[in-house]
Design an enzyme around this catalytic site. Structure first.
Site, short mmCIF file in Angstrom:
data_model
loop_
_atom_site.label_atom_id
_atom_site.label_comp_id
_atom_site.label_asym_id
_atom_site.label_seq_id
_atom_site.Cartn_x
_atom_site.Cartn_y
_atom_site.Cartn_z
N TYR A 150 -10.90 50.18 54.67
CA TYR A 150 -10.64 49.48 53.40
C TYR A 150 -10.22 48.03 53.70
O TYR A 150 -10.72 47.08 53.09
CB TYR A 150 -9.55 50.23 52.63
CG TYR A 150 -9.02 49.51 51.42
CD1 TYR A 150 -9.75 49.42 50.24
CD2 TYR A 150 -7.74 48.93 51.43
CE1 TYR A 150 -9.24 48.76 49.12
CE2 TYR A 150 -7.23 48.28 50.33
CZ TYR A 150 -7.98 48.20 49.17
OH TYR A 150 -7.47 47.55 48.06
N LYS A 154 -12.19 44.33 53.05
CA LYS A 154 -11.54 43.21 52.35
C LYS A 154 -11.68 41.94 53.20
O LYS A 154 -11.95 40.86 52.68
CB LYS A 154 -10.06 43.51 52.09
CG LYS A 154 -9.81 44.57 51.02
CD LYS A 154 -10.25 44.09 49.65
CE LYS A 154 -9.87 45.02 48.53
NZ LYS A 154 -10.56 44.69 47.27
P1 NAD Z 1 -8.84 50.47 40.20
O1 NAD Z 1 -9.47 51.50 41.06
O2 NAD Z 1 -7.98 50.91 39.08
O3 NAD Z 1 -9.95 49.49 39.61
C1 NAD Z 1 -11.17 49.23 40.26
C2 NAD Z 1 -12.28 49.44 39.26
O4 NAD Z 1 -13.53 49.14 39.88
C3 NAD Z 1 -12.37 50.90 38.76
O5 NAD Z 1 -12.21 50.97 37.36
C4 NAD Z 1 -13.76 51.34 39.20
O6 NAD Z 1 -14.41 52.20 38.27
C5 NAD Z 1 -14.47 50.00 39.31
N1 NAD Z 1 -15.66 50.14 40.15
C6 NAD Z 1 -15.77 50.77 41.35
N2 NAD Z 1 -17.04 50.75 41.78
C7 NAD Z 1 -17.76 50.10 40.83
C8 NAD Z 1 -19.13 49.78 40.71
N3 NAD Z 1 -20.01 50.13 41.65
N4 NAD Z 1 -19.54 49.11 39.60
C9 NAD Z 1 -18.66 48.78 38.63
N5 NAD Z 1 -17.34 49.05 38.70
C10 NAD Z 1 -16.89 49.71 39.78
O7 NAD Z 1 -8.03 49.51 41.19
P2 NAD Z 1 -6.96 48.38 40.85
O8 NAD Z 1 -5.65 48.88 41.32
O9 NAD Z 1 -7.10 47.90 39.47
O10 NAD Z 1 -7.42 47.24 41.87
C11 NAD Z 1 -8.25 46.15 41.48
C12 NAD Z 1 -8.59 45.32 42.70
O11 NAD Z 1 -7.38 44.88 43.36
C13 NAD Z 1 -9.39 46.09 43.76
O12 NAD Z 1 -10.32 45.19 44.33
C14 NAD Z 1 -8.36 46.47 44.78
O13 NAD Z 1 -8.92 46.66 46.05
C15 NAD Z 1 -7.42 45.27 44.73
N6 NAD Z 1 -6.07 45.61 45.18
C16 NAD Z 1 -5.27 46.40 44.41
C17 NAD Z 1 -3.99 46.73 44.87
C18 NAD Z 1 -3.08 47.61 44.07
O14 NAD Z 1 -1.97 47.89 44.52
N7 NAD Z 1 -3.47 48.07 42.88
C19 NAD Z 1 -3.53 46.24 46.10
C20 NAD Z 1 -4.38 45.44 46.86
C21 NAD Z 1 -5.65 45.11 46.39
#
Ligand code: NAD
Length: 326
Positions: A150, A154
């Site tokens: 993962y 990134k």
């Molecule tokens: P989340 O999983 O709730 O949201 C990600 C969304 O992307 C989901 O709704 C999923 O359905 C959508 N998705 C996945 N594959 C897809 C595709 N092929 N086409 C269209 N949509 C697709 O995650 P989040 O917590 O909201 O995180 C958002 C971003 O922030 C991500 O990139 C994640 O890696 C990054 N991030 C989050 C955190 C955290 O603590 N939440 C920490 C570091 C980085």
């Protein structure tokens, strides 16, 4: 005429909150995701259900001039999902494809500026072995050695965005998020993260009962409340700073302490049973010196405040789902 924003991943935790926030600011917002938000209706003006791994879908959603584009879509989850090793191929393939497609589409459709949500998981493991002194300054990313695929995805995508900036004149804005939490995030099912998972465990336990924690609970982390994450992300997108920057809290706690804080909020005394489970690095904390310097901003909300709101929300979800124990 109102400004327009595109939010990719608008059905997810951070994306759905971002849509709300941009709508409040008066933006016309298009959201795109594989699914609608799970915990309430989307506030987007237009919501496209579609797969961003498909370049034609990407082209079809960038059919107008957007003032702001946020790329948050990823195949994503908490430790149970990203550190088990079982989902690595999907994570790398799916998230890689999304970023390759969206970025290239934006370049070809003449979108200049794009926000990308990277993660603190891209930092090298060797700087995060001591739980009391993790190092996560932005300049410590290399030599690269993330502890998960993962994190490698990134890092690859960060480099991809920066290469488009260098070669194609795009203006990319990259945030390295550190554990974002709050209401309306996944709280059960295997993709949930520590604050929601522990809130669920505490809410479902009988007073004087027991909860389970993965590992010895001495691993450290910091957690940033969703509203502050959005504030930082929007400020970064509208700023002139072009390098990757941490968006996280500097209030580092052990997972045992996190559990104790949630028990205090719940008014329960529970014993902790430590069990084997996927863990991630030993220690991690945000380093906010760069964001403070470049954006003149850093988050300030105490962890306990965000945890209270999150705990109450998770407790209500359990009640609605009809589970006992609370
Ligand atoms: P989340 O999983 O709730 O949201 C990600 C969304 O992307 C989901 O709704 C999923 O359905 C959508 N998705 C996945 N594959 C897809 C595709 N092929 N086409 C269209 N949509 C697709 O995650 P989040 O917590 O909201 O995180 C958002 C971003 O922030 C991500 O990139 C994640 O890696 C990054 N991030 C989050 C955190 C955290 O603590 N939440 C920490 C570091 C980085």
């Amino acid at each position: 005429m109102s400004k327009k924003a595109l939010v990719c991943g608008a059905g997810g935790f951070i994306g759905s909150h971002l849509v709300k926030r941009l709508r409040k600011e008066g933006f016309w917002v298009r959201g795109v995701d594989l699914k609608f938000p799970e915990f309430g209706e989307t506030k987007a003006d237009d919501f496209v259900i579609g797969d961003l791994r498909d370049p034609y879908l990407c082209r079809s959603i960038v059919d107008t001039r957007f003032d702001e584009v946020y790329q948050l879509a990823a195949d994503m989850g908490g430790a149970g999902f990203v550190f088990s090793g079982e989902n690595d191929a999907d994570i790398m393939h799916n998230s890689g494809m999304i970023n390759l497609n969206m970025l290239d589409t934006c370049h070809k459709r003449n979108v200049k500026r794009i926000f990308y949500s990277s993660s603190a998981c891209m930092y090298p493991e060797y700087n995060q072995l001591d739980p009391d002194n993790p190092k996560c300054s932005e300049d410590s990313a290399y030599p690269a050695s993330p502890d998960s695929d993962y994190g490698w995805e990134k890092l690859f995508s960060e480099r991809l965005y920066l290469a488009y900036q260098r070669n194609h004149g795009m203006e990319v804005r990259i945030a390295r998020y550190h554990n974002i939490f709050g209401p309306e995030g996944t709280w059960t099912g295997g993709r949930e993260k520590a604050p929601a998972a522990l809130s669920r465990k505490v809410a479902m336990a009988k007073d004087k009962g027991e909860i389970e924690i993965w590992g010895d609970g001495k691993q450290t982390r910091s957690f940033l409340y969703i509203d502050e994450c959005l504030e930082g992300s929007i400020k970064l997108t509208r700023s002139n700073w072009t390098g990757p920057v941490n968006i996280g809290s500097e209030e580092m706690v052990t997972i045992n302490q996190l559990a104790e804080m949630i028990m205090k909020i719940a008014g329960k005394k529970l014993s902790i049973k430590h069990i084997a489970g996927p863990l991630g690095v030993r220690g991690r904390n945000s380093d906010n010196r760069l964001i403070k310097k470049k954006l003149g901003w850093k988050p300030t909300m105490p962890l306990s405040k965000g945890l209270k709101t999150t705990y109450e929300w998770v407790k209500e979800q359990i009640r609605q789902a009809g589970n006992g124990g609370i």
